[in-house]
Design an enzyme around this catalytic site. Sequence first.
Site, mmCIF file in Angstrom:
data_model
loop_
_atom_site.group_PDB
_atom_site.id
_atom_site.type_symbol
_atom_site.label_atom_id
_atom_site.label_comp_id
_atom_site.label_asym_id
_atom_site.label_seq_id
_atom_site.Cartn_x
_atom_site.Cartn_y
_atom_site.Cartn_z
ATOM 1 N N LYS A 1 -105.589 -29.152 86.202
ATOM 2 C CA LYS A 1 -105.365 -30.593 85.967
ATOM 3 C C LYS A 1 -105.191 -31.319 87.303
ATOM 4 O O LYS A 1 -105.656 -32.455 87.468
ATOM 5 C CB LYS A 1 -104.137 -30.811 85.076
ATOM 6 C CG LYS A 1 -104.291 -30.382 83.629
ATOM 7 C CD LYS A 1 -105.333 -31.172 82.836
ATOM 8 C CE LYS A 1 -104.922 -32.600 82.548
ATOM 9 N NZ LYS A 1 -105.878 -33.268 81.613
ATOM 10 N N TYR B 158 -103.228 -23.687 84.503
ATOM 11 C CA TYR B 158 -103.437 -24.954 83.777
ATOM 12 C C TYR B 158 -103.126 -26.140 84.676
ATOM 13 O O TYR B 158 -103.933 -27.059 84.837
ATOM 14 C CB TYR B 158 -102.567 -25.004 82.518
ATOM 15 C CG TYR B 158 -102.390 -26.412 81.970
ATOM 16 C CD1 TYR B 158 -103.461 -27.098 81.407
ATOM 17 C CD2 TYR B 158 -101.143 -27.073 82.049
ATOM 18 C CE1 TYR B 158 -103.304 -28.402 80.938
ATOM 19 C CE2 TYR B 158 -100.989 -28.366 81.583
ATOM 20 C CZ TYR B 158 -102.068 -29.026 81.025
ATOM 21 O OH TYR B 158 -101.928 -30.320 80.570
ATOM 22 N N THR C 43 -101.053 -34.972 83.724
ATOM 23 C CA THR C 43 -99.783 -34.408 83.258
ATOM 24 C C THR C 43 -98.750 -34.337 84.387
ATOM 25 O O THR C 43 -99.125 -34.248 85.563
ATOM 26 C CB THR C 43 -100.023 -32.975 82.709
ATOM 27 O OG1 THR C 43 -98.782 -32.279 82.605
ATOM 28 C CG2 THR C 43 -100.924 -32.160 83.622
ATOM 29 N N ASP C 44 -97.486 -34.329 84.016
ATOM 30 C CA ASP C 44 -96.427 -34.170 85.034
ATOM 31 C C ASP C 44 -96.467 -32.786 85.679
ATOM 32 O O ASP C 44 -95.876 -32.572 86.739
ATOM 33 C CB ASP C 44 -95.031 -34.436 84.430
ATOM 34 C CG ASP C 44 -94.651 -33.522 83.276
ATOM 35 O OD1 ASP C 44 -95.480 -32.682 82.864
ATOM 36 O OD2 ASP C 44 -93.518 -33.656 82.768
ATOM 37 N N GLU C 45 -97.179 -31.839 85.027
ATOM 38 C CA GLU C 45 -97.179 -30.472 85.562
ATOM 39 C C GLU C 45 -97.916 -30.380 86.897
ATOM 40 O O GLU C 45 -97.765 -29.401 87.624
ATOM 41 C CB GLU C 45 -97.752 -29.499 84.528
ATOM 42 C CG GLU C 45 -96.929 -29.546 83.254
ATOM 43 C CD GLU C 45 -97.151 -28.405 82.283
ATOM 44 O OE1 GLU C 45 -97.521 -27.305 82.703
ATOM 45 O OE2 GLU C 45 -96.928 -28.638 81.077
HETATM 46 P P1 NAD Z 1 -105.222 -30.147 72.731
HETATM 47 O O1 NAD Z 1 -105.417 -28.769 73.271
HETATM 48 O O2 NAD Z 1 -104.467 -30.323 71.460
HETATM 49 O O3 NAD Z 1 -106.647 -30.855 72.521
HETATM 50 C C1 NAD Z 1 -107.685 -30.731 73.436
HETATM 51 C C2 NAD Z 1 -108.953 -31.269 72.776
HETATM 52 O O4 NAD Z 1 -110.022 -31.201 73.748
HETATM 53 C C3 NAD Z 1 -109.413 -30.430 71.572
HETATM 54 O O5 NAD Z 1 -109.792 -31.284 70.513
HETATM 55 C C4 NAD Z 1 -110.606 -29.650 72.095
HETATM 56 O O6 NAD Z 1 -111.565 -29.338 71.100
HETATM 57 C C5 NAD Z 1 -111.168 -30.644 73.123
HETATM 58 N N1 NAD Z 1 -111.967 -29.974 74.158
HETATM 59 C C6 NAD Z 1 -111.634 -28.863 74.876
HETATM 60 N N2 NAD Z 1 -112.643 -28.531 75.713
HETATM 61 C C7 NAD Z 1 -113.616 -29.480 75.550
HETATM 62 C C8 NAD Z 1 -114.875 -29.705 76.152
HETATM 63 N N3 NAD Z 1 -115.365 -28.868 77.097
HETATM 64 N N4 NAD Z 1 -115.605 -30.786 75.769
HETATM 65 C C9 NAD Z 1 -115.125 -31.624 74.804
HETATM 66 N N5 NAD Z 1 -113.948 -31.451 74.182
HETATM 67 C C10 NAD Z 1 -113.191 -30.392 74.559
HETATM 68 O O7 NAD Z 1 -104.563 -30.955 73.926
HETATM 69 P P2 NAD Z 1 -103.460 -32.121 73.886
HETATM 70 O O8 NAD Z 1 -102.116 -31.502 73.891
HETATM 71 O O9 NAD Z 1 -103.835 -33.131 72.871
HETATM 72 O O10 NAD Z 1 -103.689 -32.748 75.351
HETATM 73 C C11 NAD Z 1 -104.665 -33.766 75.549
HETATM 74 C C12 NAD Z 1 -104.680 -34.159 77.013
HETATM 75 O O11 NAD Z 1 -103.386 -34.608 77.401
HETATM 76 C C13 NAD Z 1 -105.021 -33.005 77.952
HETATM 77 O O12 NAD Z 1 -105.843 -33.497 78.981
HETATM 78 C C14 NAD Z 1 -103.672 -32.574 78.495
HETATM 79 O O13 NAD Z 1 -103.802 -32.006 79.787
HETATM 80 C C15 NAD Z 1 -102.946 -33.885 78.539
HETATM 81 N N6 NAD Z 1 -101.477 -33.802 78.441
HETATM 82 C C16 NAD Z 1 -100.904 -33.109 77.423
HETATM 83 C C17 NAD Z 1 -99.508 -33.055 77.305
HETATM 84 C C18 NAD Z 1 -98.841 -32.311 76.178
HETATM 85 O O14 NAD Z 1 -97.615 -32.214 76.162
HETATM 86 N N7 NAD Z 1 -99.572 -31.813 75.178
HETATM 87 C C19 NAD Z 1 -98.716 -33.703 78.268
HETATM 88 C C20 NAD Z 1 -99.338 -34.423 79.309
HETATM 89 C C21 NAD Z 1 -100.729 -34.458 79.368
HETATM 90 P P1 TYD Z 2 -94.967 -25.472 76.161
HETATM 91 O O1 TYD Z 2 -94.935 -26.155 74.844
HETATM 92 O O2 TYD Z 2 -95.905 -24.323 76.352
HETATM 93 O O3 TYD Z 2 -95.204 -26.608 77.256
HETATM 94 P P2 TYD Z 2 -95.217 -26.481 78.880
HETATM 95 O O4 TYD Z 2 -95.026 -25.094 79.295
HETATM 96 O O5 TYD Z 2 -96.587 -26.978 79.220
HETATM 97 O O6 TYD Z 2 -94.116 -27.373 79.338
HETATM 98 O O7 TYD Z 2 -93.505 -24.924 76.494
HETATM 99 C C1 TYD Z 2 -92.387 -25.796 76.550
HETATM 100 C C2 TYD Z 2 -91.184 -24.980 77.013
HETATM 101 O O8 TYD Z 2 -90.880 -23.984 76.027
HETATM 102 C C3 TYD Z 2 -91.447 -24.206 78.299
HETATM 103 O O9 TYD Z 2 -90.267 -24.191 79.093
HETATM 104 C C4 TYD Z 2 -91.783 -22.816 77.846
HETATM 105 C C5 TYD Z 2 -90.937 -22.665 76.585
HETATM 106 N N1 TYD Z 2 -91.514 -21.763 75.562
HETATM 107 C C6 TYD Z 2 -90.737 -20.735 75.034
HETATM 108 O O10 TYD Z 2 -89.554 -20.531 75.410
HETATM 109 N N2 TYD Z 2 -91.296 -19.930 74.077
HETATM 110 C C7 TYD Z 2 -92.569 -20.096 73.638
HETATM 111 O O11 TYD Z 2 -93.030 -19.314 72.769
HETATM 112 C C8 TYD Z 2 -93.362 -21.167 74.183
HETATM 113 C C9 TYD Z 2 -94.765 -21.407 73.736
HETATM 114 C C10 TYD Z 2 -92.773 -21.978 75.135
#
Ligand code: NAD
Ligand code: TYD
Length: 342
Positions: A152, A148, A123-125
């Site tokens: 990562k 988090y 992730t970019d985070e």
């Molecule tokens: P999500 O929380 O929706 O899904 C996570 C999945 O992982 C779930 O299905 C959960 O059951 C499974 N899981 C959790 N712990 C596990 C374990 N110990 N063993 C097997 N499975 C397990 O997450 P997401 O938003 O789909 O993100 C997926 C990946 O992409 C993550 O690695 C996250 O860090 C990365 N990512 C997400 C974003 C975003 O904006 N959502 C951006 C950049 C990177």
């Molecule tokens: P989020 O979806 O939690 O992603 P991330 O923090 O990993 O970027 O949040 C996106 C943006 O929205 C972040 O700046 C936090 C803000 N946010 C709120 O203002 N209210 C909320 O209830 C949540 C969940 C996020």
Amino acid sequence: MRVLVTGGAGFIGANFVQYVLAQRPDWEILNLDALTYAGNLENLAALDAEPRYRFVHGDVCDRALLDQLLPGVDAVVHFAAESHVDRSILDATAFIRTNVQGTQTLLDAARQAQTPRFLFVSTDEVYGALGAQGRFTESSPLAPNSPYAASKAAADMLVRAAFHTHRQPVLTTRASNNYGAYQFPEKFIPLVITHALAGEPIPVYGEGKNVRNWIHAQDHCAGILAALERGMPGEVYNLGGDDELDNLSLVRRLLQLTGASESLIRFVPDRPGHDFRYSLDSTRARRELGWRPHVAFDDGLGRTVSWYRQHPDWVAHIRDGSFRQYYQSQYATRLAQARTAQ
Ligand code: NAD
Ligand code: TYD
């Protein structure tokens, strides 16, 4: 090609499984997912009769299970993670276990099985936060700020170490904030959409000025597939969307799309350590993988709103479960201290 996807029942994983099965008619997918609160088999119900897809209920920390699954697998795409910043602030334990220990366990098992390719979805985070200017490139230092992001970044560094130490054929992608169908409604965009559709208060942290760089999950999935097929082992590829927006402007767009009133907005106490801005420079992925995002933000947001409108049962199942308890612990005190929009 036989691919082991971890975390395929979550938001991006479920999009990726369906995208790859549609794009690559001769590929098979094995989906290993522990079905935590974020894992949802309803996301993959359309694949019940698909012979190229198999679900395995299990944990990425379970080395014995991985040793059974990996022989014969051509590539691992590792999504499984605890993924929500706010939950990591409440309790980071599961983040360290799954994101750090789980990634090392999977790396070790893949090395023993001599799996030819291993892609880590980062992730970019991991780069930390930006001010109003600048973008992160792949060589920006890692400076994670939330538990988090730190978990990562630890995993990201373990993947790097596997390449440098063992010459393991690993790749890493670092994406910006995703949105689209199947996203768990704890994350901002689906939280705003589901609350707007239900006429419930919309909690905006601080002044709503923090900026995120949004990418549609379909574009992210295309980038992961491009990196898996054409990326160089040991490399990192940023996958950022074209759209940057402050949170309050985003809420206003979503309220317009849902037809809900701005009176739902509540400015609540900020997230501790809230990263101000993320922005990714994806020049390398564009140049070396021939990838670029295609989904225009307004179109993607419109399609996402329609998806949530058309899936009230999916939303209701989540909001009836443990999510209700989480929402209380995260927002009850905040909403009691909220300000409304002027
Ligand atoms: P999500 O929380 O929706 O899904 C996570 C999945 O992982 C779930 O299905 C959960 O059951 C499974 N899981 C959790 N712990 C596990 C374990 N110990 N063993 C097997 N499975 C397990 O997450 P997401 O938003 O789909 O993100 C997926 C990946 O992409 C993550 O690695 C996250 O860090 C990365 N990512 C997400 C974003 C975003 O904006 N959502 C951006 C950049 C990177
Ligand atoms: P989020 O979806 O939690 O992603 P991330 O923090 O990993 O970027 O949040 C996106 C943006 O929205 C972040 O700046 C936090 C803000 N946010 C709120 O203002 N209210 C909320 O209830 C949540 C969940 C996020």
